[in-house]
Design an enzyme around this catalytic site. Structure first.
Site, PDB file in Angstrom:
ATOM      1  N   ASP A 118       0.898  -1.158   0.000  1.00  0.00           N
ATOM      2  CA  ASP A 118       0.000   0.000   0.000  1.00  0.00           C
ATOM      3  C   ASP A 118       0.941   1.213   0.000  1.00  0.00           C
ATOM      4  O   ASP A 118       1.676   1.441   0.969  1.00  0.00           O
ATOM      5  CB  ASP A 118      -0.876  -0.042   1.259  1.00  0.00           C
ATOM      6  CG  ASP A 118      -1.779   1.185   1.341  1.00  0.00           C
ATOM      7  OD1 ASP A 118      -1.461   2.206   0.683  1.00  0.00           O
ATOM      8  OD2 ASP A 118      -2.774   1.127   2.073  1.00  0.00           O
TER       9      ASP A 118
ATOM     10  N   LYS B   4      10.483   7.932 -30.332  1.00  0.00           N
ATOM     11  CA  LYS B   4      10.081   7.573 -31.706  1.00  0.00           C
ATOM     12  C   LYS B   4      11.266   7.760 -32.641  1.00  0.00           C
ATOM     13  O   LYS B   4      11.944   8.791 -32.608  1.00  0.00           O
ATOM     14  CB  LYS B   4       8.900   8.435 -32.167  1.00  0.00           C
ATOM     15  CG  LYS B   4       7.592   8.089 -31.436  1.00  0.00           C
ATOM     16  CD  LYS B   4       6.412   8.814 -32.066  1.00  0.00           C
ATOM     17  CE  LYS B   4       5.184   8.775 -31.182  1.00  0.00           C
ATOM     18  NZ  LYS B   4       4.384   7.554 -31.281  1.00  0.00           N
TER      19      LYS B   4
ATOM     20  N   HIS C 190       4.316  16.712 -26.376  1.00  0.00           N
ATOM     21  CA  HIS C 190       4.773  16.083 -27.621  1.00  0.00           C
ATOM     22  C   HIS C 190       5.069  17.098 -28.735  1.00  0.00           C
ATOM     23  O   HIS C 190       6.106  17.048 -29.384  1.00  0.00           O
ATOM     24  CB  HIS C 190       3.736  15.069 -28.116  1.00  0.00           C
ATOM     25  CG  HIS C 190       3.331  14.066 -27.077  1.00  0.00           C
ATOM     26  ND1 HIS C 190       4.210  13.552 -26.155  1.00  0.00           N
ATOM     27  CD2 HIS C 190       2.139  13.472 -26.810  1.00  0.00           C
ATOM     28  CE1 HIS C 190       3.577  12.685 -25.371  1.00  0.00           C
ATOM     29  NE2 HIS C 190       2.310  12.627 -25.743  1.00  0.00           N
TER      30      HIS C 190
HETATM   31  C1  BG6 Z   1      -0.541  10.494 -24.971  1.00  0.00           C
HETATM   32  C2  BG6 Z   1      -1.830  11.250 -24.776  1.00  0.00           C
HETATM   33  O1  BG6 Z   1       0.516  11.170 -24.334  1.00  0.00           O
HETATM   34  O2  BG6 Z   1      -0.256  10.413 -26.362  1.00  0.00           O
HETATM   35  C3  BG6 Z   1      -2.962  10.576 -25.520  1.00  0.00           C
HETATM   36  O3  BG6 Z   1      -2.135  11.322 -23.391  1.00  0.00           O
HETATM   37  C4  BG6 Z   1      -2.597  10.387 -26.982  1.00  0.00           C
HETATM   38  O4  BG6 Z   1      -4.152  11.346 -25.413  1.00  0.00           O
HETATM   39  C5  BG6 Z   1      -1.240   9.708 -27.106  1.00  0.00           C
HETATM   40  O5  BG6 Z   1      -3.601   9.624 -27.591  1.00  0.00           O
HETATM   41  C6  BG6 Z   1      -0.777   9.700 -28.569  1.00  0.00           C
HETATM   42  O6  BG6 Z   1       0.386   8.939 -28.697  1.00  0.00           O
HETATM   43  P1  BG6 Z   1       0.807   8.298 -30.085  1.00  0.00           P
HETATM   44  O7  BG6 Z   1       2.134   7.680 -29.830  1.00  0.00           O
HETATM   45  O8  BG6 Z   1      -0.256   7.308 -30.424  1.00  0.00           O
HETATM   46  O9  BG6 Z   1       0.850   9.420 -31.075  1.00  0.00           O
END
Ligand code: BG6
Length: 489
Positions: free
Chosen positions: A92, A181, A239
């Site tokens: 926990d 990536k 991203h």
């Molecule tokens: C995540 C987000 O970080 O990235 C999601 O929280 C999104 O909402 C995802 O769908 C997209 O990742 P990828 O690699 O599929 O482009």
């Protein structure tokens, strides 16, 4: 082979081992790494969660997860090797005394402890304290965490401060899975290994840059989380800004984490603030309504399971971003990202400037610009759009647009393209911080995004609607059209 010997094996503890992230991503990535013989033979994987299970039951859970999410056939020999690494502890996370159990499984003399925090951030502080009080941490220990690291600058500082009480900055590995990536990393190679691009990568030759991260999926049962977050904070703060920093940064001195982080931070610092004064002209927020995806009817954002029908959270955002430095003066970056848009597509398009004088008026009234198109997903690859003479013996030279097309799957047939998580989990186990985010980067990104979020709050405008299956609200087209440009379709 040479590399393999130099890494110390790990005790990889997954806190939240029964959760979604662990089952869908981490266990799958670890299995794939096992399959590629990339995990050190003596590495152990310890699942930690609050439910009562034996290690044998955890192995069974991992097996089911792989059957569900692997998308490949399980290889018996690989599975045997992999499952032998797995064990489970019921802890926990709010009970400090329970962390003592870790002593029974860790071997800090011979293995590095990597603590993967695959739980909600409100538990981070508990885990940090539990680890510190139980005395299992050494200078070699690492911690791995990923977004959401807060929902604004202040909350991210709170998380980072809690973690910093126990782990020094060099022990902290913050994940943005886009940095794992292949094509994002290839930006470094493309830019800094090819003089054809290095010498042209600035305001003299580039007109503007577009970054599109489109997703065909909707909210996928995550309505509550997503609604508190929105597309700006879920996708753009991390991203898209990461992609932008890789495109815009100055050449780093080398590939060390320190050099790369330093250059990325300079880009983030140079982002021109978007405030209440310019938010209408620089941003568009959208929310999808019911529509069609590949011919199938899908509900709107407000009709998804668990939706609050009053929500004004954005599922789409488009921005014009300006970078105030020498290299990018006068070169706008247009960013857009959305859920339930026409297709899953992540790409960067670099538009080069048009030539000043056209001697091919028979073919084009205005010469179209050259474009460098970098496809991140799906179908990773790089294309250059050029103008070429159409073969023939016509009186006048006729030209047309042609593509130099480098598809990764074609060009690198023999190489396996690793998924983002695989790469990052491996790098965390190896202790290589290059692909992870520094605290400063995250805070700088939040500072810039907070200003947009504040401006939206004050402007009080609702997001513009767009039917699912389209590329966002009409206002997004207007955002770029105002500058005499158009989105790459
Ligand atoms: C995540 C987000 O970080 O990235 C999601 O929280 C999104 O909402 C995802 O769908 C997209 O990742 P990828 O690699 O599929 O482009």
């Amino acid at each position: 082979m040479k590399d393999k010997k130099t890494f110390k094996p790990c005790d990889l503890i997954i806190f939240g081992a029964l959760g979604d992230l662990s089952r869908r991503k981490l266990l799958i990535s670890l299995y794939r790494l096992e399959n590629a013989n990339l995990i050190e033979p003596d590495t152990h994987i310890i699942g930690v969660d609050r439910h009562t299970h034996t290690s044998a039951e955890f192995v069974e859970i991992a097996h089911k997860s792989l059957q569900e999410f692997l998308n490949d056939k399980l290889d018996d020999t690989v599975w045997k090797r992999f499952s032998a690494r797995l064990s489970y502890l019921k802890i926990d996370l709010t009970q400090m005394a329970e962390y003592q159990q870790l002593h029974t499984v860790l071997d800090t003399e011979n293995r590095v402890t990597v603590n993967y925090f695959a739980v909600a951030p409100f538990l981070f502080s508990n885990i940090c304290q539990g680890l510190a009080q139980s005395g299992v941490l050494t200078e070699e220990s690492r911690m791995v965490m990923e977004k959401p690291i807060g929902h604004d600058l202040k909350s991210s500082q709170v998380i980072n401060d809690e973690v910093a009480k126990v782990f020094s900055e060099k022990q902290v590995f913050r994940i943005d899975h886009y940095l794992g990536k292949e094509t994002v990393l290839n930006l470094l190679a493309l830019r800094f290994a090819n003089s054809i691009f290095t010498t042209n990568w600035n305001h003299n030759t580039i007109d503007h840059i577009q970054i599109t991260v489109g997703e065909d999926i909707g909210i996928e049962g995550r309505w509550e989380y997503f609604d508190k977050t929105g597309q700006l904070r879920d996708m753009l703060q991390n991203h898209l800004l990461q992609i932008l920093t890789f495109i815009a940064m100055e050449p780093p001195v080398n590939l060390e984490a320190k050099s790369i982080h330093a250059e990325k931070i300079k880009v983030l610092e140079a982002l021109r603030p978007i405030t209440l004064a310019n938010v209408d002209e620089k941003t568009v927020r959208g929310q999808y309504t019911a529509g069609y995806m590949k011919g199938k009817a899908v509900p709107g954002y407000l009709e998804e399971d668990g939706a609050n029908t009053e929500s004004t959270t954005e599922s789409f955002v488009a921005l014009r971003v300006d970078i105030d430095n020498w290299r990018w003066a006068g070169v706008p970056f247009y960013l857009r990202t959305g859920k339930r848009v026409t297709s899953k597509r992540t790409e960067i398009v670099i538009y080069f400037k048009q030539l000043p004088h056209n001697i091919f008026k028979d073919s084009f009234r205005e010469l179209p610009p050259n474009k460098l198109i970098i496809h991140l997903q799906p179908n990773e690859g790089v294309e250059v759009e050029i103008l070429n003479k159409i073969p023939g013996i016509d009186e006048h030279i006729k030209i047309q647009k042609t593509k130099l097309d480098l598809s990764f799957s074609e060009a690198f047939k023999k190489s396996r393209i690793f998924g983002g998580y695989e790469k990052l989990v491996l790098e965390a186990m190896r202790g290589n911080p290059t692909l992870f985010l520094s605290r400063e980067e995250i805070e700088q990104a939040w500072t810039w995004v907070d200003s947009i979020q504040d401006a939206w709050r004050h402007s009080g405008d609702d997001p513009k609607s767009y039917p699912a299956g389209t590329w966002g609200p009409v206002a997004s087209i207007a955002l770029i059209a105002r500058d005499g440009r158009a989105w790459e379709e």
